[in-house]
Design an enzyme around this catalytic site. Structure first.
Site, PDB file in Angstrom:
ATOM      1  N   ASN A  45       1.016  27.748  52.238  1.00  0.00           N
ATOM      2  CA  ASN A  45       0.729  28.561  51.049  1.00  0.00           C
ATOM      3  C   ASN A  45       0.876  30.076  51.504  1.00  0.00           C
ATOM      4  OD1 ASN A  45      -0.517  29.445  48.630  1.00  0.00           O
ATOM      5  ND2 ASN A  45      -2.381  29.756  49.621  1.00  0.00           N
ATOM      6  N   ASN A  95       8.342  34.325  44.865  1.00  0.00           N
ATOM      7  CA  ASN A  95       8.321  33.899  46.074  1.00  0.00           C
ATOM      8  C   ASN A  95       9.447  32.605  46.063  1.00  0.00           C
ATOM      9  OD1 ASN A  95       6.545  35.060  48.155  1.00  0.00           O
ATOM     10  ND2 ASN A  95       5.276  35.037  46.385  1.00  0.00           N
ATOM     11  N   HIS A 140      -0.715  33.684  50.703  1.00  0.00           N
ATOM     12  CA  HIS A 140      -2.124  34.057  50.052  1.00  0.00           C
ATOM     13  C   HIS A 140      -1.930  35.777  49.999  1.00  0.00           C
ATOM     14  CE1 HIS A 140      -6.178  34.520  48.569  1.00  0.00           C
ATOM     15  NE2 HIS A 140      -6.360  35.319  49.819  1.00  0.00           N
TER      16      HIS A 140
HETATM   17  N1  NHR Z   1      -6.226  23.989  47.878  1.00  0.00           N
HETATM   18  C1  NHR Z   1      -6.562  23.683  49.126  1.00  0.00           C
HETATM   19  N2  NHR Z   1      -7.502  22.757  49.063  1.00  0.00           N
HETATM   20  N3  NHR Z   1      -6.664  24.550  50.299  1.00  0.00           N
HETATM   21  C2  NHR Z   1      -6.150  25.752  49.777  1.00  0.00           C
HETATM   22  O1  NHR Z   1      -6.019  26.550  51.024  1.00  0.00           O
HETATM   23  C3  NHR Z   1      -5.282  25.993  48.697  1.00  0.00           C
HETATM   24  C4  NHR Z   1      -5.394  25.162  47.548  1.00  0.00           C
HETATM   25  C5  NHR Z   1      -4.850  25.372  46.704  1.00  0.00           C
HETATM   26  C6  NHR Z   1      -4.036  26.523  46.345  1.00  0.00           C
HETATM   27  C7  NHR Z   1      -3.503  29.053  46.826  1.00  0.00           C
HETATM   28  C8  NHR Z   1      -4.694  29.877  46.606  1.00  0.00           C
HETATM   29  C9  NHR Z   1      -4.195  31.287  47.121  1.00  0.00           C
HETATM   30  O2  NHR Z   1      -3.420  31.388  47.621  1.00  0.00           O
HETATM   31  C10 NHR Z   1      -4.027  27.501  47.243  1.00  0.00           C
HETATM   32  C11 NHR Z   1      -4.801  27.431  48.482  1.00  0.00           C
HETATM   33  C12 NHR Z   1      -5.855  29.051  43.209  1.00  0.00           C
HETATM   34  C13 NHR Z   1      -7.285  29.044  43.165  1.00  0.00           C
HETATM   35  C14 NHR Z   1      -8.104  28.978  42.036  1.00  0.00           C
HETATM   36  O3  NHR Z   1      -9.489  29.242  42.176  1.00  0.00           O
HETATM   37  C15 NHR Z   1      -7.797  29.740  44.568  1.00  0.00           C
HETATM   38  C16 NHR Z   1      -6.835  29.936  45.620  1.00  0.00           C
HETATM   39  C17 NHR Z   1      -5.581  29.768  45.471  1.00  0.00           C
HETATM   40  C18 NHR Z   1      -5.157  29.315  44.323  1.00  0.00           C
HETATM   41  N4  NHR Z   1      -7.721  28.548  41.011  1.00  0.00           N
HETATM   42  C19 NHR Z   1      -8.413  28.039  39.838  1.00  0.00           C
HETATM   43  C20 NHR Z   1      -9.017  26.629  39.794  1.00  0.00           C
HETATM   44  O4  NHR Z   1      -9.863  26.375  39.161  1.00  0.00           O
HETATM   45  C21 NHR Z   1      -7.623  28.304  38.543  1.00  0.00           C
HETATM   46  C22 NHR Z   1      -7.110  29.548  38.161  1.00  0.00           C
HETATM   47  C23 NHR Z   1      -5.967  30.105  37.388  1.00  0.00           C
HETATM   48  O5  NHR Z   1      -5.405  28.845  36.796  1.00  0.00           O
HETATM   49  O6  NHR Z   1      -5.707  30.993  37.124  1.00  0.00           O
HETATM   50  O7  NHR Z   1      -8.113  25.775  40.393  1.00  0.00           O
HETATM   51  O8  NHR Z   1      -5.147  32.103  46.699  1.00  0.00           O
HETATM   52  C1  GAR Z   2       1.829  36.122  45.028  1.00  0.00           C
HETATM   53  O1  GAR Z   2       1.465  37.409  45.010  1.00  0.00           O
HETATM   54  C2  GAR Z   2       1.047  35.112  45.516  1.00  0.00           C
HETATM   55  O2  GAR Z   2       0.708  35.481  46.928  1.00  0.00           O
HETATM   56  C3  GAR Z   2       0.006  34.833  44.691  1.00  0.00           C
HETATM   57  O3  GAR Z   2       0.286  35.039  43.410  1.00  0.00           O
HETATM   58  C4  GAR Z   2       1.777  35.504  43.393  1.00  0.00           C
HETATM   59  C5  GAR Z   2       2.586  34.847  42.837  1.00  0.00           C
HETATM   60  O4  GAR Z   2       3.753  35.358  42.461  1.00  0.00           O
HETATM   61  N1  GAR Z   2      -0.802  33.522  45.037  1.00  0.00           N
HETATM   62  C6  GAR Z   2      -2.099  33.492  44.486  1.00  0.00           C
HETATM   63  O5  GAR Z   2      -2.625  34.313  44.057  1.00  0.00           O
HETATM   64  C7  GAR Z   2      -2.527  32.089  44.761  1.00  0.00           C
HETATM   65  N2  GAR Z   2      -3.988  32.090  44.250  1.00  0.00           N
HETATM   66  P1  GAR Z   2       5.496  34.769  42.250  1.00  0.00           P
HETATM   67  O6  GAR Z   2       4.848  33.453  41.216  1.00  0.00           O
HETATM   68  O7  GAR Z   2       6.230  35.740  41.702  1.00  0.00           O
HETATM   69  O8  GAR Z   2       5.721  33.962  43.562  1.00  0.00           O
END
Ligand code: NHR
Ligand code: GAR
Length: 215
Positions: free
Chosen positions: A104, A14, A106
Site C-alpha cells: 500500500n 499511482n 499511504h
Molecule cells: N486493510 C488492512 N487490513 N490493512 C491496511 O493497512 C490497509 C487496509 C485497507 C486499505 C489503505 C489505507 C490508507 O492508505 C489500506 C490499508 C481506507 C481506509 C478507510 O477507513 C483507511 C485506510 C486505508 C484505506 N476506508 C473506509 C472504510 O470504511 C471507507 C472510506 C471511503 O470509502 O472513502 O473502509 O489510508
Molecule cells: C494517494 O495520495 C494515496 O496515497 C491515497 O489516496 C491517493 C490516491 O490517488 N491513499 C489513501 O488515502 C488510502 N486511504 P490516486 O488514486 O491518484 O493514486
C-alpha cells in the site's frame, strides 16, 4: 514474468505511475476497482490492461466483499497485489491470503496520521514535514512493515490540496521504485518487521525532498 494486480478506487494516478514505469519483468495483469466510475479504469483500458469492478455496496458484510474481490484477483494469479488509492479497509482473512505480497502507499509518514484525511490533519497538527509511506499490508491498518518513505515540507499557506499535490508527486516516484524492488526479489522482512532492500542506497528507501524555498 511477475504478475501484478492493482486495486484502485478513484483517480488511479499511482497505478498510472506504475504502468508508465514499464518495470522490466513485470506485467500489470489487471486493474480492479470497487467503484465503477473510477477514472483510473479508463486509463488502464486504454493501455490494453484487463479491468474489473467489484462494487462493495451490494455485499452484506466486509467479509463477503473481500471474498468476491479475492476471486477476481486470483483469476489473474498475481505475484504481487498493489493498493493504489484503494479506499476499503480489508479483512484479516483477505490480508493473510496475500501476506508478504500486498503493498500500500499511504499519504503520511507512518506511524503518524494513519487512516483518512491525512493532509488536513498534518496541517492542523503543525508538523513541519509530511510525506508518503509504502508499506506491506498487515491486518492492522497502516501498521505493516515500512519499505520506503518520502519526506516533503509543509509550507506556509499550505491547504490540504496543495500539500496533497506535493506528497502525490513523491508517491509517483516512490511507489514504482518499491514495486520494482519486489519484482526483482530484493526485499527482505525480518522478524521484527524491519525491511531491507538488497542493493538499494539509503536515499532510495528514505527519499528526502527538502525544496524548502519552493513556492
Ligand atoms: N486493510 C488492512 N487490513 N490493512 C491496511 O493497512 C490497509 C487496509 C485497507 C486499505 C489503505 C489505507 C490508507 O492508505 C489500506 C490499508 C481506507 C481506509 C478507510 O477507513 C483507511 C485506510 C486505508 C484505506 N476506508 C473506509 C472504510 O470504511 C471507507 C472510506 C471511503 O470509502 O472513502 O473502509 O489510508
Ligand atoms: C494517494 O495520495 C494515496 O496515497 C491515497 O489516496 C491517493 C490516491 O490517488 N491513499 C489513501 O488515502 C488510502 N486511504 P490516486 O488514486 O491518484 O493514486
Amino acid at each position: 514474468m511477475k504478475r501484478i494486480v492493482v486495486l484502485i478506487s478513484g483517480r488511479g494516478s499511482n497505478m498510472r505511475a506504475i504502468v508508465d514505469a514499464r518495470i522490466a519483468g513485470a506485467e500489470i495483469a489487471a486493474v480492479i476497482s470497487n467503484r465503477a466510475d473510477a477514472a483510473g479504469l479508463a486509463f488502464a483500458q486504454g493501455r490494453g490492461i484487463a479491468t474489473r469492478v467489484v462494487d462493495h455496496r451490494p455485499f452484506a458484510s466486509r467479509a463477503a466483499f473481500d471474498t468476491a474481490l479475492a476471486e477476481e484477483i486470483d483469476a489473474f494469479a498475481p505475484d504481487l497485489v498493489v493498493l493504489a488509492g484503494f479506499m476499503r479497509v480489508l479483512t484479516d482473512d483477505f490480508v493473510l491470503r496475500y501476506q508478504g505480497r500486498l503493498l500500500n502507499v499511504h499519504p503520511s509518514l507512518l506511524p503518524a496520521f494513519s487512516g483518512l484525511d491525512t493532509h488536513r490533519r498534518a496541517i492542523e497538527a503543525g508538523v513541519r514535514v509530511h510525506g508518503a509511506t509504502v508499506h506491506l499490508v498487515t491486518p492492522q491498518l497502516d501498521a505493516g512493515p515500512i519499505v520506503a518513505q518520502a519526506v516533503v515540507p509543509v509550507l506556509p499557506g499550505d491547504d490540504p490540496a496543495a500539500l496533497a499535490a506535493r506528497v502525490l508527486r513523491e508517491e509517483h516516484r516512490l511507489y514504482p521504485q518499491v514495486v520494482r524492488w519486489f519484482v526483482e526479489d530484493r526485499v527482505d522482512v525480518d522478524r521484527q518487521g524491519g525491511v531491507r532492500v538488497h542493493g538499494a542506497g539509503r536515499s532510495e528507501q528514505t527519499m528526502c525532498v527538502p525544496q524548502l524555498d519552493a513556492g
